[in-house]
Design an enzyme around this catalytic site. Structure first.
Site, short mmCIF file in Angstrom:
data_model
loop_
_atom_site.label_atom_id
_atom_site.label_comp_id
_atom_site.label_asym_id
_atom_site.label_seq_id
_atom_site.Cartn_x
_atom_site.Cartn_y
_atom_site.Cartn_z
N ASP A 58 0.82 -1.20 0.00
CA ASP A 58 0.00 0.00 0.00
C ASP A 58 0.87 1.27 0.00
OD1 ASP A 58 -2.78 1.02 0.44
OD2 ASP A 58 -1.89 1.86 2.26
N GLU A 93 1.33 -0.24 -4.93
CA GLU A 93 0.37 0.80 -5.28
C GLU A 93 1.11 2.15 -5.28
OE1 GLU A 93 -3.40 3.24 -3.41
OE2 GLU A 93 -1.72 2.59 -2.21
#
Ligand SMILES: *[C@@H]1O[C@H](CO)[C@@H](O)[C@H](O)[C@H]1NC(C)=O
Ligand SMILES: *[C@@H]1O[C@H](CO)[C@@H](O)[C@H](O)[C@H]1NC(C)=O
Ligand SMILES: *[C@@H]1O[C@H](CO)[C@@H](O)[C@H](O)[C@H]1NC(C)=O
Ligand SMILES: *[C@@H]1O[C@H](CO)[C@@H](O)[C@H](O)[C@H]1NC(C)=O
Ligand SMILES: *[C@@H]1O[C@H](CO)[C@@H](O)[C@H](O)[C@H]1NC(C)=O
Ligand SMILES: *[C@@H]1O[C@H](CO)[C@@H](O)[C@H](O)[C@H]1NC(C)=O
Ligand SMILES: *[C@@H]1O[C@H](CO)[C@@H](O)[C@H](O)[C@H]1NC(C)=O
Length: 535
Positions: free
Chosen positions: A232, A256
């Site tokens: 993330d 990400e």
């Protein structure tokens, strides 16, 4: 007899050894995967639990568990997905009556060394991974490094409830909000979130923090036998933090890096991790297939820019929906457009990622509306999109089975007009269109196919047979605005069983392809304005 049995036993133990040894996938194995993304809290209740409603606006835990996920693996595998990306597993802050709701999504870490008890026990999580492996499936775990969460914003003081990060001055960057996203220092050292839930920015420059994280990820992956990690908020941590972390994990890592600029995000793949999510393609698809009167040139530009910027586009994570963005289906209702958008991510190089619920026709908009409970659908395997994903994954499997270079072939655009793109990724040719389901039937002449003459082809979406002419070309029929996807009939596997090859595979080159074509050159004749990369 005895020795035969012993041999068999020896063979079996070697086979099972090598089976567990190949669980962690390398780049090559990763390229063949097809990933289904879930939000654990919303995907499946444990079967012994009574069903319950789940109002996404409430932003509270709805009850999904790892046990429930384990029980629904066959539903996922039924569509041909072999990898499941599960949402973060670690203990999150316990907040109730907060404007931003509860930590049901898992992105509000408190203690990285504890599990989130809402989703089950350590035994449940191990059982999920174990059962997946027995079914030939893989589990990708979502991890957050950038931050932990607090309701205290400026007054945050770390304590033992934050596990290893319990010394505020050492373990955290001093408080400031990220305001200027063009200032990379700020992006990396200031905090995300707001005064309701602030994301205390972990000091990933500190050597003890670095070693805590590297040891943690190594143990996490080995304790649960995870096959891959999804990371993330990657761009919010200094870029040179990542190589050691990814290498400590020892498995495929997809990051990400939320940005539409290929040059910006390519730097992360080039230097830090196996893969990143293909946001440039996502934005292009989302805008081009949102309307029947837009040109598809944005998609072509994104593909070409990616080829120039990334060290390896065949490892990118392609998607049309995820938990952070409004579902594609929330702003595009035409089924033909929805199917074409999906056909793009399967037609070009990269690894397809499909967000749970797409197969049930879910239409949730921006977060939190896009995190619907899947049990409310009844897991209907008869839904049109469930069947469509099954077909898309079967096409992919047939192509991988047919060609040892399918996974590493880049896609090339061999034809383009305002509303149609012809995508070639040997041995598959996909025609995608944004003319919509009301479009009249049209014919497209497809040249530069790479197929030899008299190759029998099947459009595996409409189950229509074609044969190439003496130049390897053919004229495709596009009906109801649906995509058309062509495979050599001899290599289509179980797809369209009402079509059988009449000539068998007599071509020397079993894929029915010319051994070499100066493809980049041919393509640039079709599209003189676009710079094509040589293979
Ligand atoms: C969370 O907090 C509530 C009260 O605020 C408490 O009842 C509950 O037990 C807590 N849950 C966990 C997992 O600590
Ligand atoms: C505080 O953090 C250190 C490492 O940073 C760790 O060794 C210790 O166990 C932590 N304390 C608690 C109570 O978790
Ligand atoms: C970028 O952000 C940092 C941290 O907030 C700040 O110190 C610095 O002045 C900013 N740089 C520019 C050019 O604005
Ligand atoms: C990434 O690496 C490729 C070569 O592998 C190079 O062409 C490209 O310019 C690099 N991109 C960035 C942003 O560093
Ligand atoms: C495109 O998206 C907008 C909102 O994002 C929506 O209002 C519009 O209906 C969409 N167009 C189509 C054809 O779905
Ligand atoms: C094969 O079956 C499909 C339906 O499953 C049908 O749409 C298609 O026209 C059939 N093709 C031929 C050549 O009969
Ligand atoms: C894989 O390819 C072989 C021929 O190379 C073929 O016999 C087999 O049926 C194919 N399997 C699938 C699932 O397509």
């Amino acid at each position: 007899m005895y020795s035969k049995l012993r041999l068999l036993a020896a063979f079996l133990s070697v086979a099972s050894l090598s089976l567990s040894a190949v669980q962690a996938f390398d780049d090559n194995a990763a390229r063949s995967k097809s990933v289904y993304q879930i939000v654990t809290d919303r995907f499946a209740l444990t079967s012994t639990t009574e069903s319950r409603t789940c109002n996404t606006d409430d932003k509270v835990y709805c009850g999904g568990t790892w046990k429930g996920t384990e029980e629904k693996l066959d539903y996922i595998r039924g569509m041909g997905f072999d990898t499941v990306w599960i949402s973060p597993i670690v203990q999150n802050i316990n907040v109730t009556n907060n404007k931003l709701g509860e930590a049901y999504h898992g992105y509000w870490t408190q203690d990285i060394n504890e599990l989130n008890s809402h989703f089950g026990t350590e035994a449940d999580l191990k059982s999920l991974v174990d059962t997946a492996h027995k079914k030939g499936m893989y589990i990708m775990v979502d991890v957050v490094v950038n931050h932990v969460a607090t309701t205290q914003a400026g007054n945050f003081a770390a304590d033992s409830t934050y596990g290893p990060f319990n010394v505020t001055s050492r373990d955290f960057h001093s408080f400031c909000w990220v305001k200027d996203y063009t200032n990379q220092t700020q992006v990396e050292t200031c905090w995300l979130g707001d005064e309701n839930v602030a994301l205390a920015d972990v000091n990933t420059e500190d050597t003890s923090v670095v070693s805590t994280y590297n040891t943690w990820i190594k143990n996490l992956v080995s304790t649960y036998a995870f096959d891959a990690i999804r990371i993330d908020t990657v761009k919010h941590v200094r870029q040179n933090f990542w190589p050691d972390f990814v290498s400590a994990a020892g498995v495929h890592a997809v990051g990400e890096v939320l940005d539409g600029d290929p040059a910006y995000i390519a730097a992360y793949q080039n230097k830090s991790m196996n893969s990143v999510f293909n946001y440039p393609l996502y934005y292009a698809i989302d805008s081009s297939f949102n309307s029947t009167d837009k040109s598809l040139s944005e998609v072509v530009s994104a593909l070409n820019a990616n080829k120039q910027q990334f060290r390896d586009t065949t490892l990118l994570g392609n998607f049309v929906s995820n938990h952070d963005n409004p579902r594609f289906e929330s702003h595009v209702s035409d089924t033909a457009l929805r199917k074409n958008a999906v056909a793009v991510i399967y037609g070009v190089e990269g690894i397809p990622y499909v967000y749970y619920g797409q197969e049930q026709g879910y239409t949730g908009g921006a977060d939190p509306a896009n995190r619907e409970a899947l049990w409310l659908s009844g897991y209907d395997e008869g839904k049109d999109m469930y069947t469509y994903f099954t077909t898309m994954n079967a096409i992919r499997s047939a192509a991988i089975n047919a060609s040892s270079t399918y996974n590493t072939n880049q896609a090339t655009i061999i034809g383009q007009d305002d509303h149609n793109l012809v995508i070639r990724k040997d041995p598959v040719i996909s025609i995608v269109t944004n003319r919509g389901s009301k479009a009249a039937t049209s014919s497209l002449s497809i040249t530069n196919t790479g197929f030899t003459s008299a190759t029998e082809l099947t459009d595996v979406i409409s189950c229509t047979a074609y044969t190439t002419d003496n130049k390897g070309a053919f004229t495709a029929s596009i009906k109801s605005g649906l995509p058309a996807i062509f495979l050599p009939t001899s290599q289509k596997g179980t797809l369209c069983s009402n079509i059988t090859a009449t000539t068998g595979s007599s071509n020397k080159n079993s894929a029915g392809f010319r051994a070499t074509t100066s493809f980049a050159l041919l393509a640039s004749l079709v599209l003189p304005a676009v710079a094509f990369m040589a293979f």
